[in-house]
Design a protein around this motif. Structure first.
Motif, PDB file in Angstrom:
ATOM      1  N   VAL A 157       0.858  -1.180   0.000  1.00 26.70           N
ATOM      2  CA  VAL A 157       0.000   0.000   0.000  1.00 26.70           C
ATOM      3  C   VAL A 157       0.895   1.231   0.000  1.00 26.70           C
ATOM      4  N   LEU A 158       0.745   2.066  -1.019  1.00 26.91           N
ATOM      5  CA  LEU A 158       1.462   3.336  -1.088  1.00 26.91           C
ATOM      6  C   LEU A 158       0.474   4.442  -0.740  1.00 26.91           C
TER       7      LEU A 158
ATOM      8  N   GLN B 131       0.237  -8.489  -5.021  1.00 28.61           N
ATOM      9  CA  GLN B 131      -1.201  -8.224  -5.056  1.00 28.61           C
ATOM     10  C   GLN B 131      -1.841  -8.487  -3.701  1.00 28.61           C
ATOM     11  N   PRO B 132      -2.751  -7.579  -3.283  1.00 30.82           N
ATOM     12  CA  PRO B 132      -3.128  -6.357  -3.977  1.00 30.82           C
ATOM     13  C   PRO B 132      -2.034  -5.293  -3.881  1.00 30.82           C
ATOM     14  N   PHE B 133      -2.003  -4.431  -4.867  1.00 28.98           N
ATOM     15  CA  PHE B 133      -1.096  -3.285  -4.877  1.00 28.98           C
ATOM     16  C   PHE B 133      -1.983  -2.043  -4.920  1.00 28.98           C
ATOM     17  N   VAL B 134      -2.017  -1.300  -3.820  1.00 27.12           N
ATOM     18  CA  VAL B 134      -2.978  -0.215  -3.636  1.00 27.12           C
ATOM     19  C   VAL B 134      -2.245   1.117  -3.545  1.00 27.12           C
ATOM     20  N   ILE B 135      -2.754   2.103  -4.267  1.00 26.72           N
ATOM     21  CA  ILE B 135      -2.241   3.476  -4.197  1.00 26.72           C
ATOM     22  C   ILE B 135      -3.350   4.352  -3.638  1.00 26.72           C
ATOM     23  N   MET B 136      -3.081   5.040  -2.530  1.00 26.48           N
ATOM     24  CA  MET B 136      -4.057   5.891  -1.880  1.00 26.48           C
ATOM     25  C   MET B 136      -3.736   7.346  -2.182  1.00 26.48           C
ATOM     26  N   THR B 137      -4.696   8.050  -2.757  1.00 26.87           N
ATOM     27  CA  THR B 137      -4.481   9.424  -3.196  1.00 26.87           C
ATOM     28  C   THR B 137      -5.533  10.348  -2.573  1.00 26.87           C
ATOM     29  N   THR B 138      -5.288  11.645  -2.670  1.00 30.66           N
ATOM     30  CA  THR B 138      -6.291  12.655  -2.347  1.00 30.66           C
ATOM     31  C   THR B 138      -5.907  13.957  -3.024  1.00 30.66           C
TER      32      THR B 138
ATOM     33  N   LEU C 236      -7.233   4.260  -4.844  1.00 36.33           N
ATOM     34  CA  LEU C 236      -8.341   4.741  -4.027  1.00 36.33           C
ATOM     35  C   LEU C 236      -8.134   6.225  -3.747  1.00 36.33           C
ATOM     36  N   ASP C 237      -9.103   7.036  -4.143  1.00 34.68           N
ATOM     37  CA  ASP C 237      -9.031   8.474  -3.941  1.00 34.68           C
ATOM     38  C   ASP C 237      -9.824   8.838  -2.688  1.00 34.68           C
ATOM     39  N   PHE C 238      -9.137   9.408  -1.693  1.00 36.69           N
ATOM     40  CA  PHE C 238      -9.751   9.741  -0.408  1.00 36.69           C
ATOM     41  C   PHE C 238     -10.182  11.201  -0.344  1.00 36.69           C
TER      42      PHE C 238
END
Length: 352
Positions: free
Chosen positions: A229-230, A252-259, A295-297
């Motif tokens: 998770v990044l 996997q999973p490879f998750v990028i968290m953005t906002t 995922l956009d927070f």
């Protein structure tokens, strides 16, 4: 004129990130919670009265640390003192026990394990972090996400200074071999379930470590990871694509968290020539063809740290993610708080 403008932007945006540092340890109180975490670090010892400082060490050091969390703790926050530490009101360091080597670290990880089904969380902090900053943040994550097992902090030698951006980027390159070796040692020691959570510039470090493992032919260590998770990654999207291609198959999973509310990455964009950072991407095409979930927070409150740590500092986001990671079913309208960029992954991998 431009350089002065950038400097002023940096000061306005980042001086809020400066923080007091605790000196010495405090006695525990019964009503406070206690979190234990393990540390692997490339920081040198004995600076500014701290166990580890900001200077780079040539060899890794290891420790077990205990942190007290006050009874009045509010989810997502790190209650810190601007004077004398009061464990009834503040996060407080209780103890730090040096470990002799990586073998001792692996033994402590095994002996402290309480929940066999819970993966080991490896946390890699971001830019402008002291070891205390990162340890308090990891203790807050352990507490608020109700983790049963101690997590492992990889603390690379960030200057812990808002004006140390260039120093920190060099420190990422300095530390990538050691992080790669640590992941390999965890796998070799039988830590079969490992999730890597990296924040900000720490995401750049994780990608460089995974790339190094791939170039060395150690893809088995990469595939053994339970996920990566990044969170708010401070990486040029073009560089990320190149890194991902050279890694090959991503864990996997490879998750990028953005906002889009991340004001710290706004400054990073200015410092890097107005180049958009991965943690603020707006177009799905930027990552087209890569096996990642974004995922956009942006619809959550920003929490602490100027929107730079929303997934672990926003109370609403924490409660949501806690339910998600525990496998609690989520209705479509609940999940709509997130904006999924790119290929939809509502296939059971992330949404139960």
């Amino acid at each position: 004129m431009v350089s002065r403008f950038l400097f002023l932007c940096l000061l306005v945006a980042l001086t809020a990130c400066t923080r007091p540092q605790a000196e010495g340890f405090v006695a525990p109180i019964p009503e406070a919670s206690r979190e234990t975490l393990l540390i692997a670090t490339l920081r040198s010892e004995g600076q500014r009265g701290q166990m580890f400082g900001e200077k780079r060490a040539t060899t890794m050091s290891y420790a077990e640390v205990e942190v007290s969390i006050p009874p009045n703790h509010q989810i997502g926050r790190i209650e810190r003192s601007h004077g004398q530490i009061n464990p009834r009101r503040h996060f407080a360091p209780l103890s730090a026990t040096p470990l002799a080597d990586s073998a001792a670290l692996m033994r402590r990880l095994a002996s402290e394990r309480q929940a066999a089904d819970e993966p080991l969380l490896v946390f890699v902090h971001g830019y402008n972090n002291t070891l205390e900053d990162a340890a308090f943040r990891l203790a807050q994550i352990q507490h608020d996400f109700e983790l049963k097992n101690p997590a492992l902090l990889f603390s690379w030698p960030s200057a812990g200074d808002p004006l140390g951006y260039a120093y920190d980027r060099d420190s990422v390159l300095f530390a990538r071999t050691d992080l790669a070796r640590l992941l390999q040692e965890l796998n070799g020691a039988g830590q079969r379930r490992v999730i890597v959570l990296a924040h900000s510039m720490g995401g750049y470090l994780v990608m460089e470590a995974l790339r190094q493992l791939a170039l060395e032919g150690r893809s088995r260590t990469i595939s053994a990871l339970d996920g990566v998770v990044l969170m708010s990654p401070d990486i040029d999207p073009d560089v990320f694509r190149k890194q991902a291609q050279e890694i090959g198959t991503l864990p996997q999973p490879f998750v990028i968290m953005t906002t889009q509310k991340d004001r710290v990455l706004n400054v990073a964009s200015l410092l890097t020539g107005r180049k958009e950072r991965l943690g603020r991407i707006q177009n799905a095409e930027d990552l087209d063809g890569l096996d990642v979930t974004v995922l956009d927070f942006s619809l959550f409150e920003t929490g602490e740290n100027m929107g730079h740590m929303v997934p672990v500092s926003s109370p609403t986001a924490i409660r949501f993610l806690r339910r998600l990671t525990k496998g609690v079913g989520l209705a479509a309208e609940e999940f709509s708080r997130y904006v999924l960029l790119g290929e939809s992954r509502r296939d059971g991998r992330l949404l139960q």
